[in-house]
Design an enzyme around this catalytic site. Sequence first.
Site, PDB file in Angstrom:
ATOM      1  N   ALA A  83       0.839  -1.209   0.000  1.00 15.55           N
ATOM      2  CA  ALA A  83       0.000   0.000   0.000  1.00 15.55           C
ATOM      3  C   ALA A  83       0.866   1.248   0.000  1.00 15.55           C
ATOM      4  O   ALA A  83       2.029   1.216   0.394  1.00 15.55           O
ATOM      5  CB  ALA A  83      -0.926  -0.002   1.209  1.00 15.55           C
ATOM      6  N   GLU A 150      12.807   6.019   3.458  1.00 13.97           N
ATOM      7  CA  GLU A 150      11.471   6.179   4.050  1.00 13.97           C
ATOM      8  C   GLU A 150      11.334   5.375   5.339  1.00 13.97           C
ATOM      9  O   GLU A 150      10.237   5.246   5.876  1.00 13.97           O
ATOM     10  CB  GLU A 150      10.389   5.777   3.041  1.00 13.97           C
ATOM     11  CG  GLU A 150      10.302   6.728   1.856  1.00 13.97           C
ATOM     12  CD  GLU A 150       9.151   6.409   0.922  1.00 13.97           C
ATOM     13  OE1 GLU A 150       8.292   5.561   1.269  1.00 13.97           O
ATOM     14  OE2 GLU A 150       9.095   7.021  -0.165  1.00 13.97           O
TER      15      GLU A 150
END
Length: 199
Positions: A83, A150
Amino acid sequence: MKWDILKVEDLYQGFFKLCRLRLSHGRFAGGEPLVVERELIRRGPAAAVLPYDPDTDRVLLVEQFRVGAIESPHGPWLMETIAGLIEPGERAEDVARREALEEADCSLGELVLAHEYFSTPGSSDERISVYVGQADLSAARSGIHGLVEEGEEIRTHVLPADEAFDWLDRQQVDTAFPIIALQWLRLNREMLQERWGSG
């Protein structure tokens, strides 16, 4: 019924944005509008995808640390679908494909939209597009993926669809993305095998 935003106050801007709304909306019983204040997490839209290989009848799930599950009795490492957040100007399908490469080194063929829904509309504007994606998982192996910049450390799990359904039934999968995707696949697996299968 009518509704109106009377005031917006920004409270916080970080990975997500938090604001306070003063708004009015009509009442089911009629009469004067109800005036309320509500905090809203502006998370924005997201896309999720469950890679599925119709020839091997296998799926790919990802496992990663989730701060919202830090007090879960099962621990904060959750079994999920791939996702990611949809940036302005992006299409949900493009995000699903990009995230599949980043989080699982997985290329996708055709995508089928399983469902779109609001995740927690009482406090967030997040709307999710959930897909099942055509994938060749014949040579795929479980591994570690994600973008270091990230802060991602994502473990992939490639497993038979029936085993994933068993995980679902035993509540080893307890987030909405994969529950919706796996339930949809369970209902539509034969159709996808006919549509995507090689033989």
